[in-house]
Write an enzyme that holds these catalytic residues in place. Structure first.
Site, PDB file in Angstrom:
ATOM      1  CE1 TYR A 144      -2.721  -3.568   0.948  1.00 41.04           C
ATOM      2  CE2 TYR A 144      -4.097  -1.491   1.812  1.00 41.04           C
ATOM      3  CZ  TYR A 144      -4.299  -3.048   1.742  1.00 41.04           C
ATOM      4  OH  TYR A 144      -4.994  -3.922   1.333  1.00 41.04           O
ATOM      5  CG  ASP A 252      -7.573  -4.218   3.434  1.00 38.41           C
ATOM      6  OD1 ASP A 252      -8.805  -4.357   3.420  1.00 38.41           O
ATOM      7  OD2 ASP A 252      -7.509  -3.960   1.918  1.00 38.41           O
TER       8      ASP A 252
END
Ligand SMILES: NC(=O)c1ccc[n+]([C@@H]2O[C@H](COP(=O)([O-])OP(=O)(O)OC[C@H]3O[C@@H](n4cnc5c(N)ncnc54)[C@H](O)[C@@H]3O)[C@@H](O)[C@H]2O)c1
Length: 361
Positions: A144, A252
């Protein structure tokens, strides 16, 4: 009016954001205010309209002075969700949410997946004893980090790269956070999950750091599982997990799977935490454009996020009040349709707030 204690005054920044964020956050604030009133706390709330609407109106995403302002003037941030089909690039989402996570260095994304009622799990014969998993997701590195690029974009020879960043400091502090959380909460097991059999550099680092740190926490049973096996095992037998620590991407995914085990995304809260610093709390779900504007979104994820925020700012009694109101709502069927109830978002929030107020009288 009840007297407040100025030494307990807390300043909370609220960013409703997009879609159902704008519906669930007001309910979370309503419930937070009810809990603060019971505890005679002094609560100062400031709302920020950073969202797709604002971006489309004047191009604002995260103002340049926002990070400094939050550090200086606020105790915590409560956020709804970001994402709007009118902004396909999701630039406001990336700038605001990822911007705050990275710039405030909120390295621990803490996502509890607790089964409040056995009717809510799709698994057979499981209770809270079996499904009470805290997913600790690394929140400032990994895939990310927005490092990468295109080469020959738009041609048949196009190459796209996305870098997976793993630093010694980042890996160490998140694994340590997981062990410390286990110790603090009296939890007995920490499982580190990676894909070191295939990601032989980045996740080799995770392996080495985990082996080093586990030796410091003798009283906690520590184990390792590859992420593919972990996801399968979470469905097959969730009772084997207590605290899971993993990288940004895997955390996630694992936390959404955890949400699926306890009743869905409408229920799960999260904290983006840097211990001792201003931190950000939000429901795990996104802006859910499919149900936005219909008074149908479940506010519980946002409400429980406000509860986690209370704990972070030292309002432990208020956090407990919020959790027990949520448990009562689920038990008594005073919920939105995703959990089998008949209430709208606002009515579910009203019920929770009055439950808390009534409990105090
Ligand atoms: N933290 C964030 O701000 C965040 C997180 C995830 C996704 N997003 C963004 O949200 C947008 C939609 O993404 P998505 O559809 O993949 O994920 P989502 O979480 O918004 O929705 C997934 C599914 O869960 C349902 N759902 C979600 N929250 C619910 C609630 N509170 N009550 C009842 N049902 C609920 C939705 O209706 C949808 O069917 C995208 O723009 C995405 O980028 C933002």
């Amino acid at each position: 009016m009840a007297e407040t204690n100025a030494s307990t005054r807390k300043r909370i920044a609220v960013i409703p954001g997009d879609g159902i964020g704008k519906e669930v956050v007001p309910e979370a604030v309503k419930v937070l205010r009810a809990a603060a009133a019971v505890g005679r706390r002094d609560l100062a709330i400031t709302e920020f309209d950073w969202s797709a609407d604002r971006y489309l109106r004047d191009g604002t995403t995260l103002p340049p002075d926002a990070v400094e302002m939050f550090r200086r003037d606020y105790d915590a941030i409560l956020l709804g969700a970001l994402g709007d089909p009118r902004v396909p690039s999701n630039v406001q989402g990336a700038d605001i949410l990822l911007g705050l996570r990275f710039k405030l260095d909120l390295y621990a994304n803490v996502r509890p997946c607790v089964l409040f009622d056995e009717r809510l799990t799709p698994l057979k014969a499981r209770t809270e004893k079996d499904i009470n998993i805290w997913v600790i997701r690394e929140n400032t590195e990994g895939l990310y980090s927005a490092m990468g690029g295109f080469f020959k974009k738009g041609t048949p020879d196009e190459i796209a790269t996305q870098e997976d960043i793993n630093t010694r400091k980042g890996v160490e502090r998140i694994i340590r956070y997981a062990f410390e959380l286990a110790r603090r909460q009296g939890r007995h097991r920490v499982c580190m999950s990676d894909k070191s059999n295939a990601l032989t550099y980045g996740h080799d680092l995770w392996q080495r750091v985990f082996k080093e740190l586990r030796a410091e926490y003798h009283e906690i049973e520590s184990s390792h599982m590859y992420i593919d096996n972990l996801l399968m095992q979470m469905v097959r037998d969730p009772s084997q997990f207590d605290v899971i620590v993993t990288c940004n991407l895997f955390g996630d995914i694992a936390s959404d799977l955890g949400a699926g085990l306890i009743g869905g995304l409408g229920l799960t809260p999260s904290g983006n935490i840097h211990p001792g610093r201003v931190s950000l709390f939000e429901p795990v779900h996104g802006s859910a454009p499919d149900i936005a504007g219909k008074n149908a979104a479940n506010p519980i994820g946002a409400v429980l996020a406000a509860g986690m925020m209370c704990e972070h700012i030292g309002w432990n009694a208020e956090a407990r009040l919020i959790e027990s109101a949520v448990r009562a709502a689920i038990r008594e069927g005073k919920t939105t349709r995703d959990l089998g109830g008949t209430l709208g978002t606002r009515e579910a929030g009203d019920w929770l707030a009055s439950k808390i107020a009534a409990g105090s009288s």
